[in-house]
Write a protein that holds these residues in place. Structure first.
Motif, short mmCIF file in Angstrom:
data_model
loop_
_atom_site.label_atom_id
_atom_site.label_comp_id
_atom_site.label_asym_id
_atom_site.label_seq_id
_atom_site.Cartn_x
_atom_site.Cartn_y
_atom_site.Cartn_z
N ALA A 181 -1.70 8.32 -5.43
CA ALA A 181 -2.15 9.43 -4.58
C ALA A 181 -3.42 10.07 -5.13
N ASP A 182 -3.50 10.22 -6.47
CA ASP A 182 -4.71 10.77 -7.10
C ASP A 182 -5.92 9.89 -6.79
N CYS A 183 -5.73 8.58 -6.93
CA CYS A 183 -6.84 7.65 -6.67
C CYS A 183 -7.36 7.79 -5.25
N MET A 184 -6.44 8.00 -4.32
CA MET A 184 -6.86 8.12 -2.93
C MET A 184 -7.37 9.53 -2.60
N SER A 185 -6.96 10.53 -3.36
CA SER A 185 -7.58 11.85 -3.21
C SER A 185 -9.06 11.76 -3.55
N ILE A 186 -9.37 10.93 -4.51
CA ILE A 186 -10.77 10.70 -4.89
C ILE A 186 -11.40 9.72 -3.91
N GLY A 187 -10.84 8.52 -3.82
CA GLY A 187 -11.28 7.52 -2.86
C GLY A 187 -12.76 7.19 -2.94
N THR A 188 -13.24 6.54 -1.89
CA THR A 188 -14.65 6.17 -1.84
C THR A 188 -15.55 7.39 -1.91
N ALA A 189 -15.13 8.50 -1.31
CA ALA A 189 -15.98 9.70 -1.30
C ALA A 189 -16.24 10.21 -2.71
N GLY A 190 -15.17 10.38 -3.49
CA GLY A 190 -15.33 10.89 -4.84
C GLY A 190 -16.04 9.91 -5.76
N GLN A 246 -7.56 21.39 -4.41
CA GLN A 246 -8.19 22.25 -3.41
C GLN A 246 -8.88 21.45 -2.31
N ILE A 247 -9.41 20.30 -2.68
CA ILE A 247 -10.18 19.47 -1.76
C ILE A 247 -9.28 18.70 -0.80
N THR A 248 -8.04 18.39 -1.23
CA THR A 248 -7.21 17.37 -0.60
C THR A 248 -6.10 17.91 0.28
N LYS A 249 -5.87 17.23 1.39
CA LYS A 249 -4.65 17.43 2.17
C LYS A 249 -4.07 16.05 2.49
N THR A 250 -2.75 16.00 2.77
CA THR A 250 -2.05 14.74 2.95
C THR A 250 -1.47 14.65 4.36
N ILE A 251 -1.63 13.48 4.97
CA ILE A 251 -1.04 13.20 6.27
C ILE A 251 -0.21 11.92 6.17
N GLU A 252 0.54 11.61 7.22
CA GLU A 252 1.32 10.37 7.29
C GLU A 252 0.54 9.32 8.09
N GLY A 287 -13.36 18.32 3.21
CA GLY A 287 -12.73 17.77 2.02
C GLY A 287 -12.15 16.38 2.25
N ARG A 288 -11.00 16.13 1.64
CA ARG A 288 -10.43 14.79 1.60
C ARG A 288 -9.08 14.75 2.31
N VAL A 289 -8.79 13.60 2.92
CA VAL A 289 -7.51 13.37 3.60
C VAL A 289 -6.85 12.15 2.99
N VAL A 290 -5.69 12.37 2.35
CA VAL A 290 -4.90 11.26 1.80
C VAL A 290 -3.84 10.87 2.81
N VAL A 291 -3.64 9.56 2.97
CA VAL A 291 -2.63 9.06 3.88
C VAL A 291 -1.45 8.52 3.07
N ASN A 292 -0.30 9.15 3.24
CA ASN A 292 0.91 8.73 2.57
C ASN A 292 1.54 7.57 3.34
N ILE A 293 1.58 6.41 2.72
CA ILE A 293 2.09 5.22 3.40
C ILE A 293 3.41 4.76 2.84
N VAL A 317 0.85 -1.19 0.00
CA VAL A 317 0.00 0.00 0.00
C VAL A 317 0.88 1.24 0.00
N MET A 318 0.69 2.08 -0.99
CA MET A 318 1.46 3.32 -1.12
C MET A 318 0.68 4.52 -0.59
N HIS A 319 -0.64 4.51 -0.81
CA HIS A 319 -1.50 5.58 -0.31
C HIS A 319 -2.84 4.98 0.13
N SER A 320 -3.39 5.56 1.17
CA SER A 320 -4.75 5.26 1.60
C SER A 320 -5.44 6.59 1.84
N THR A 321 -6.54 6.55 2.55
CA THR A 321 -7.29 7.78 2.79
C THR A 321 -8.14 7.61 4.04
N LEU A 322 -8.62 8.70 4.57
CA LEU A 322 -9.53 8.67 5.71
C LEU A 322 -10.92 9.07 5.24
#
Length: 332
Positions: free
Chosen positions: A127-136, A302-308, A326-332, A42-47
């Motif tokens: 990362a783009d896919c997880m910026s969208i994620g289930t929400a998008g 604009q919608i997305t921010k990234t956390i660890e 908005g959206r939270v991407v998790v950098n894994i 897993v490279m990226h996930s999301t909240l």
């Protein structure tokens, strides 16, 4: 070998814990909660909202224990016995019971059924896919449902409830880019500039929908995207114009639906339930193909921010307090 994961546990007494734990790779082998023929790095996930509920133990999201949280994930295939996937492929996943009944992707590794995975579009990163994620992806399903039911831009205003949430922000962005006039309902008036930048033409206060209302109200909406449920959904239906459609996908206000049949039998309003968890792959593929082609990437930023991964548990706690936009991407 080992991997880090957001690990949720509950014992027989009901005592709950959520921690970023280090698990041995053997935890994935012979584990009925981690069955699958593909091993994903897993490279990226999301909240998502559902992740926040699970990690905060705020709702009975998790059905089997212990659980690795995370309903979305994207990364690189490490191993596969599924002929559709080979090592090095980039793949992503949404739903299918991840983080509920199957170990999820807020982790460095995940073992998953290959039939649940989709290829990362060539124009996107993990990362783009997880910026969208289930929400998008859910927002796109809702917008597609309105279009299937014949709601056109010239028919009138579209209401989007929960406007600052993940589904809401994507629905506003998508619908406005297609030429619809979008009105956002929000309890965060301080986010008005943000929502207008996404494409909302105007805003209404959440409180105008969240209380009990008359079975039939003044007609206003040609269509509705609702992620809130309860009284907000009932009032939205009561305000929908003759022949309009309401796409419902969430229950942030509640699971109840205190409404009458009046909008449906007197105005011909359609209420369409939208499920993203077990949605058939054909419809998923259509939604993601359209997201890859039609979503404004500037608005996505604009919608997305990234956390660890280390920040997940603290950030998830902010869902319950209604402090995330908005959206939270998790950098894994």
């Amino acid at each position: 070998m080992s991997f880090k994961a957001v690990y949720l546990q509950k014992d027989e007494s009901g005592s709950f814990s959520a921690a970023l734990d280090t698990l041995d790779d053997s935890a994935l082998d012979g584990n009925s909660l981690a069955e699958g023929d593909v091993l994903l790095r897993v490279m990226h996930s999301t909240l998502n909202y559902k992740d926040g509920l699970a990690i905060g133990n705020l709702s009975p999201v998790v059905r089997k224990w212990p659980m690795v949280a995370g309903i979305d994930g994207a990364g690189e295939v490490l191993e596969s016995s599924d002929p559709r996937w080979i090592a090095g492929d980039l793949a992503f996943i949404n739903g299918w019971g991840l983080g509920e009944a199957h170990w999820g992707c807020l982790a460095e590794k995940a073992r998953l059924p290959g039939s649940w995975l989709q290829s990362v579009p060539s124009t996107m990163s993990t990362a783009d896919c997880m910026s969208i994620g289930t929400a998008g992806y859910t927002a796109m399903l809702c917008c597609m449902a309105l279009q299937r039911n014949g709601v056109r831009p010239e028919d009138g205003e579209i209401l989007v409830t929960g406007a600052t949430g993940g589904v809401g922000t994507f629905a506003i962005s998508l619908l406005s880019s297609w030429g619809y006039t979008v009105v956002g309902s929000t309890g965060k008036p301080e986010e008005g500039e943000f929502l207008r930048a996404l494409g909302a033409s105007s805003l209404i206060a959440r409180e105008t929908l969240s209380g009990s209302g008359k079975p039939l109200q003044k007609e206003r909406w040609a269509g509705v995207v609702d992620s809130v449920g309860s009284h907000s959904l009932a009032n939205a239906c009561a305000q929908t114009r003759y022949g309009g459609s309401v796409a419902a996908c969430g229950l942030a206000q509640g699971m109840d639906f205190p409404a009458t049949m009046a909008p449906f039998i007197l105005r011909g309003v359609s209420l369409v339930g939208v499920d993203s968890v077990m949605c058939p792959m054909e419809r998923r593929a259509e939604a993601w193909s359209r997201l890859a082609e039609e979503l404004d990437r500037k608005k996505l930023a604009q919608i997305t921010k990234t956390i660890e991964l280390d920040d997940v548990i603290e950030t998830a706690g902010r869902f319950g307090a209604g402090k995330l936009t908005g959206r939270v991407v998790v950098n894994i």
